[in-house]
Design a protein around this motif. Structure first.
Motif, PDB file in Angstrom:
ATOM      1  N   GLN A   1       0.817  -1.211   0.000  1.00 35.63           N
ATOM      2  CA  GLN A   1       0.000   0.000   0.000  1.00 35.63           C
ATOM      3  C   GLN A   1       0.856   1.269   0.000  1.00 35.63           C
ATOM      4  OE1 GLN A   1      -3.272   0.416  -0.560  1.00 35.63           O
ATOM      5  NE2 GLN A   1      -3.209  -1.778  -0.958  1.00 35.63           N
ATOM      6  N   VAL A   2       2.046   1.205   0.588  1.00 40.35           N
ATOM      7  CA  VAL A   2       2.963   2.356   0.563  1.00 40.35           C
ATOM      8  C   VAL A   2       3.289   2.710  -0.882  1.00 40.35           C
ATOM      9  CG1 VAL A   2       5.291   3.161   1.170  1.00 40.35           C
ATOM     10  CG2 VAL A   2       3.934   1.880   2.848  1.00 40.35           C
ATOM     11  N   ALA A   3       3.612   1.698  -1.681  1.00 41.42           N
ATOM     12  CA  ALA A   3       3.950   1.925  -3.092  1.00 41.42           C
ATOM     13  C   ALA A   3       2.739   2.442  -3.871  1.00 41.42           C
ATOM     14  CB  ALA A   3       4.489   0.645  -3.718  1.00 41.42           C
ATOM     15  N   ILE A   4       1.574   1.869  -3.617  1.00 43.52           N
ATOM     16  CA  ILE A   4       0.359   2.282  -4.320  1.00 43.52           C
ATOM     17  C   ILE A   4      -0.017   3.725  -3.963  1.00 43.52           C
ATOM     18  CG2 ILE A   4      -2.134   1.831  -4.538  1.00 43.52           C
ATOM     19  CD1 ILE A   4      -0.206  -0.149  -6.027  1.00 43.52           C
ATOM     20  N   LYS A   5       0.093   4.071  -2.699  1.00 41.67           N
ATOM     21  CA  LYS A   5      -0.229   5.441  -2.282  1.00 41.67           C
ATOM     22  C   LYS A   5       0.742   6.445  -2.910  1.00 41.67           C
ATOM     23  CE  LYS A   5      -2.609   4.221   1.947  1.00 41.67           C
ATOM     24  NZ  LYS A   5      -2.562   4.107   3.390  1.00 41.67           N
ATOM     25  N   TYR A   6       2.003   6.058  -3.049  1.00 43.99           N
ATOM     26  CA  TYR A   6       2.954   6.947  -3.706  1.00 43.99           C
ATOM     27  C   TYR A   6       2.540   7.177  -5.158  1.00 43.99           C
ATOM     28  CZ  TYR A   6       6.851   9.074  -5.952  1.00 43.99           C
ATOM     29  OH  TYR A   6       7.592   9.946  -6.697  1.00 43.99           O
ATOM     30  N   ARG A   7       2.169   6.118  -5.865  1.00 37.97           N
ATOM     31  CA  ARG A   7       1.753   6.248  -7.261  1.00 37.97           C
ATOM     32  C   ARG A   7       0.573   7.217  -7.382  1.00 37.97           C
ATOM     33  NH1 ARG A   7      -0.314   2.532 -10.056  1.00 37.97           N
ATOM     34  NH2 ARG A   7       0.754   2.736 -12.029  1.00 37.97           N
ATOM     35  N   THR A   8      -0.391   7.096  -6.486  1.00 40.29           N
ATOM     36  CA  THR A   8      -1.554   7.989  -6.507  1.00 40.29           C
ATOM     37  C   THR A   8      -1.114   9.431  -6.290  1.00 40.29           C
ATOM     38  OG1 THR A   8      -2.952   6.214  -5.676  1.00 40.29           O
ATOM     39  CG2 THR A   8      -3.791   8.465  -5.419  1.00 40.29           C
ATOM     40  N   TRP A   9      -0.238   9.639  -5.312  1.00 41.23           N
ATOM     41  CA  TRP A   9       0.284  10.977  -5.043  1.00 41.23           C
ATOM     42  C   TRP A   9       1.021  11.520  -6.268  1.00 41.23           C
ATOM     43  CZ3 TRP A   9       5.311  12.825  -4.933  1.00 41.23           C
ATOM     44  CH2 TRP A   9       5.468  14.114  -4.406  1.00 41.23           C
ATOM     45  N   LEU A  10       1.836  10.674  -6.900  1.00 42.16           N
ATOM     46  CA  LEU A  10       2.611  11.099  -8.067  1.00 42.16           C
ATOM     47  C   LEU A  10       1.701  11.470  -9.237  1.00 42.16           C
ATOM     48  CD1 LEU A  10       5.331  11.553  -9.454  1.00 42.16           C
ATOM     49  CD2 LEU A  10       5.327   9.113 -10.065  1.00 42.16           C
ATOM     50  N   ILE A  11       0.660  10.712  -9.446  1.00 41.70           N
ATOM     51  CA  ILE A  11      -0.287  11.044 -10.521  1.00 41.70           C
ATOM     52  C   ILE A  11      -0.850  12.442 -10.302  1.00 41.70           C
ATOM     53  CG2 ILE A  11      -2.564  10.483 -11.494  1.00 41.70           C
ATOM     54  CD1 ILE A  11      -1.799   7.490 -11.052  1.00 41.70           C
ATOM     55  N   ASN A  12      -1.168  12.780  -9.079  1.00 40.26           N
ATOM     56  CA  ASN A  12      -1.669  14.132  -8.776  1.00 40.26           C
ATOM     57  C   ASN A  12      -0.626  15.198  -9.076  1.00 40.26           C
ATOM     58  OD1 ASN A  12      -4.404  13.739  -7.872  1.00 40.26           O
ATOM     59  ND2 ASN A  12      -3.538  12.688  -6.111  1.00 40.26           N
ATOM     60  N   GLU A  13       0.633  14.924  -8.744  1.00 40.26           N
ATOM     61  CA  GLU A  13       1.706  15.875  -9.041  1.00 40.26           C
ATOM     62  C   GLU A  13       1.889  16.036 -10.550  1.00 40.26           C
ATOM     63  OE1 GLU A  13       3.563  17.879  -6.972  1.00 40.26           O
ATOM     64  OE2 GLU A  13       2.126  17.189  -5.475  1.00 40.26           O
ATOM     65  N   ILE A  14       1.853  14.933 -11.267  1.00 38.46           N
ATOM     66  CA  ILE A  14       1.974  14.986 -12.734  1.00 38.46           C
ATOM     67  C   ILE A  14       0.810  15.777 -13.320  1.00 38.46           C
ATOM     68  CG2 ILE A  14       1.876  13.582 -14.837  1.00 38.46           C
ATOM     69  CD1 ILE A  14       3.373  11.368 -13.178  1.00 38.46           C
ATOM     70  N   TYR A  15      -0.384  15.503 -12.829  1.00 43.84           N
ATOM     71  CA  TYR A  15      -1.576  16.214 -13.309  1.00 43.84           C
ATOM     72  C   TYR A  15      -1.426  17.722 -13.107  1.00 43.84           C
ATOM     73  CZ  TYR A  15      -6.481  17.604 -13.697  1.00 43.84           C
ATOM     74  OH  TYR A  15      -7.646  18.216 -14.058  1.00 43.84           O
ATOM     75  N   SER A  16      -0.914  18.121 -11.958  1.00 44.66           N
ATOM     76  CA  SER A  16      -0.707  19.552 -11.696  1.00 44.66           C
ATOM     77  C   SER A  16       0.231  20.176 -12.715  1.00 44.66           C
ATOM     78  CB  SER A  16      -0.144  19.761 -10.292  1.00 44.66           C
ATOM     79  OG  SER A  16      -1.064  19.362  -9.329  1.00 44.66           O
ATOM     80  N   GLN A  17       1.280  19.466 -13.074  1.00 39.92           N
ATOM     81  CA  GLN A  17       2.233  19.985 -14.051  1.00 39.92           C
ATOM     82  C   GLN A  17       1.637  20.007 -15.460  1.00 39.92           C
ATOM     83  OE1 GLN A  17       5.093  21.524 -13.250  1.00 39.92           O
ATOM     84  NE2 GLN A  17       4.370  21.119 -11.177  1.00 39.92           N
ATOM     85  N   LEU A  18       0.897  18.967 -15.801  1.00 38.90           N
ATOM     86  CA  LEU A  18       0.265  18.930 -17.129  1.00 38.90           C
ATOM     87  C   LEU A  18      -0.709  20.096 -17.311  1.00 38.90           C
ATOM     88  CD1 LEU A  18      -0.493  15.117 -17.604  1.00 38.90           C
ATOM     89  CD2 LEU A  18       1.117  16.498 -18.937  1.00 38.90           C
ATOM     90  N   ARG A  19      -1.443  20.414 -16.257  1.00 38.42           N
ATOM     91  CA  ARG A  19      -2.454  21.480 -16.325  1.00 38.42           C
ATOM     92  C   ARG A  19      -1.827  22.862 -16.526  1.00 38.42           C
ATOM     93  NH1 ARG A  19      -7.849  21.123 -16.536  1.00 38.42           N
ATOM     94  NH2 ARG A  19      -7.922  22.916 -15.175  1.00 38.42           N
ATOM     95  N   VAL A  20      -0.567  23.011 -16.174  1.00 42.92           N
ATOM     96  CA  VAL A  20       0.095  24.312 -16.326  1.00 42.92           C
ATOM     97  C   VAL A  20       0.186  24.711 -17.799  1.00 42.92           C
ATOM     98  CG1 VAL A  20       2.311  25.519 -16.060  1.00 42.92           C
ATOM     99  CG2 VAL A  20       1.377  24.170 -14.171  1.00 42.92           C
TER     100      VAL A  20
END
Length: 184
Positions: free
Chosen positions: A120-139
């Motif tokens: 779950q640690v790895a899965i939660k990181y992936r979810t967090w990373l997707i949000n960070e990537i999304y923030s950058q894509l939206r810029v």
């Protein structure tokens, strides 16, 4: 998981074990090898960590926190770099086979059934990373979707698989160019 406060000796065991897990896998590195290579008694190991499952969870948490610091420094603190260049930095940070993400990526495949809390640690990181990537894509792409961010992560992970199967780490740049053609 609450904030960990561990003695220096325990941190040394964690750091050594992260390297062992990274290069040899979670199932081939047992407690006996960890205590031997860390030069600690087995009882000390169990006093610190209680079980291998808990230990693997702690190792992945340490790795995740180090990686999150790097991602945040790229995505949030670097005000002069363009969003595209930030995404490129995130891509190379995550496709480095000797880097921090590789152990979390490896965990997804190796420990789902045996160490579910650590998984779950790895899965939660992936979810967090997707949000960070999304923030950058939206810029730079206002119509970017959450699916685009997931696709970016899938391309990172696909590049890792390609790099592992080809044995040529220098191919990472060509995979980045493919991502640019697909998303930008």
């Amino acid at each position: 998981m609450p904030k960990l406060v561990l003695p220096t000796r325990a941190i040394q065991v964690i750091n050594r074990s992260i390297d062992l897990f990274h290069h040899h896998g979670f199932h081939t590195v047992g407690i006996d090898r960890i205590v031997k290579e860390s030069k600690i008694p087995k009882t000390t190991f169990y006093n610190y960590f209680h079980s291998k499952e808990r230990f693997v969870e702690i190792c992945l948490t340490v790795q995740k926190e180090c990686l999150k610091e790097k991602v945040v420094s790229i995505a949030e603190y670097d005000q002069v770099t363009s969003a595209t260049d930030k995404l490129k930095k995130l891509y190379f940070l995550h496709t480095d086979l000797e880097g921090l993400y590789y152990l979390l990526f490896k965990a997804i495949f190796e420990i789902k059934l045996t160490y579910s809390k650590a998984y779950q640690v790895a899965i939660k990181y992936r979810t967090w990373l997707i949000n960070e990537i999304y923030s950058q894509l939206r810029v730079f792409k206002t119509d970017a979707t959450f699916q685009d961010a997931k696709l970016f992560l899938y391309m990172i992970e696909g590049a890792i698989i390609q790099l592992l199967s080809s044995g040529q780490a220098d191919e990472s740049e060509s995979y980045w160019n493919m991502i640019c053609n697909c998303l930008f």
